[in-house]
Design an enzyme around this catalytic site. Structure first.
Site, mmCIF file in Angstrom:
data_model
loop_
_atom_site.group_PDB
_atom_site.id
_atom_site.type_symbol
_atom_site.label_atom_id
_atom_site.label_comp_id
_atom_site.label_asym_id
_atom_site.label_seq_id
_atom_site.Cartn_x
_atom_site.Cartn_y
_atom_site.Cartn_z
ATOM 1 C CG HIS A 125 -58.528 10.578 10.830
ATOM 2 N ND1 HIS A 125 -59.721 9.958 10.537
ATOM 3 C CD2 HIS A 125 -58.331 11.518 9.866
ATOM 4 C CE1 HIS A 125 -60.215 10.494 9.430
ATOM 5 N NE2 HIS A 125 -59.396 11.445 9.005
ATOM 6 C CD GLU A 149 -59.753 15.828 9.640
ATOM 7 O OE1 GLU A 149 -59.511 16.153 8.473
ATOM 8 O OE2 GLU A 149 -59.722 14.649 10.042
HETATM 9 C C1 PEP Z 1 -59.874 13.228 6.418
HETATM 10 O O1 PEP Z 1 -59.824 12.027 6.214
HETATM 11 O O2 PEP Z 1 -59.147 13.724 7.286
HETATM 12 C C2 PEP Z 1 -60.791 14.047 5.640
HETATM 13 C C3 PEP Z 1 -60.930 15.291 5.957
HETATM 14 O O3 PEP Z 1 -61.424 13.414 4.607
HETATM 15 P P1 PEP Z 1 -62.289 14.122 3.460
HETATM 16 O O4 PEP Z 1 -61.505 15.282 2.927
HETATM 17 O O5 PEP Z 1 -62.491 13.059 2.433
HETATM 18 O O6 PEP Z 1 -63.562 14.591 4.093
#
Ligand code: PEP
Length: 256
Positions: free
Chosen positions: A94, A166
């Site tokens: 992450h 992400e």
């Molecule tokens: C995450 O922590 O993986 C994430 C996507 O957070 P958020 O949805 O708050 O952007």
């Protein structure tokens, strides 16, 4: 039928009691959803008590973090082998681990291998930062993070891996985070799918690829219908049980 994954990452929120109350509320409304795998990632300390409370037909647990050695003199760490029978999934790489805790691709690679070795499915997170995007480095970053994170994953073990794209600039905890446009995500999804194909050939087609970054009930539908996206990794919105359930309901409607 390909599964759709809805993963809630609670980060460092909700103590054990609050986690249990949330889960109670969730289980009251959560029906078995064929084709939708619902997963929550509470804090490490809440994993074990919640594992006694969940109904695994409706909900699975993920670890947010762990150490890659199975046991030994590593004061303060939790091994993935200690999480066997408790968590079915584990988030690895992450961006908060990469940038706050300085985890490298080497660490991440060892964690992916440790999870697979212990029969826990790693959810490998990759994504470019804002400046990497501005400087046109997205493709290189995604390639490097995939090669780095998967270098010990054999073709045979590939089916035990989930990837989550992400973009760091779209994550709600990032300063000035903004919403990613579905077209931007689609472009990165293509890059990731191409890179996976280059690494593993046709077998890579079956790898689930999730999107994460400020997902909420208003944008989840659009994100879920991006070709090549098989689910969502949700931070902030997953802390609100009603929002999380709304997103699960949306996923049921777009199940492929
Ligand atoms: C995450 O922590 O993986 C994430 C996507 O957070 P958020 O949805 O708050 O952007």
């Amino acid at each position: 039928m390909a599964k759709t994954y809805i993963v809630g990452n609670w980060k460092m929120n909700l103590n054990v009691g609050e986690s249990s109350i949330y889960l109670h509320k969730l289980l009251k409304r959560l029906k078995i959803a064929r084709g939708v795998e619902v997963i929550i990632a509470p804090t490490t300390i809440a994993l074990q008590p919640l594992s006694l409370q969940i109904d695994r037909k409706r909900l699975k647990l993920a670890a947010q973090n762990f150490y890659y050695q199975d046991f030994g003199a590593y004061t303060g760490e939790t091994s993935i082998s200690a999480l066997k029978g408790i968590a079915d999934y584990a988030i690895v790489g992450h961006s908060e681990r990469r940038y706050i805790f300085k985890e490298t691709d080497k660490d991440i690679n060892k964690k992916v291998a440790a999870a697979i070795r212990n029969n826990i499915t790693p959810i490998l997170c990759i994504g470019e930062t804002e400046s990497e995007k501005i400087f046109g480095e997205t493709k290189d970053v995604l390639r490097d993070q995939l090669i780095g994170g998967l270098s010990e994953v054999s073709l045979e073990d590939l089916k035990k891996v989930i990837i989550a794209y992400e973009p760091v600039w779209a994550i709600s905890s990032t300063k000035g985070a903004r919403l990613a446009a579905p077209d931007d995500i689609a472009a990165s999804v293509n890059i990731i799918r191409e890179q996976l194909k280059a690494l593993y050939g046709k077998a890579a087609e079956g790898i689930p690829l999730l999107y994460g970054g400020s997902v909420n009930p208003s944008n989840a539908g659009a994100y879920l219908t991006i070709p090549g996206v098989n689910g969502l990794l949700i931070g902030g919105s997953s802390l609100i049980a009603d929002h999380f359930i709304d997103i699960i309901d949306l996923a049921k409607r777009v199940v492929r």
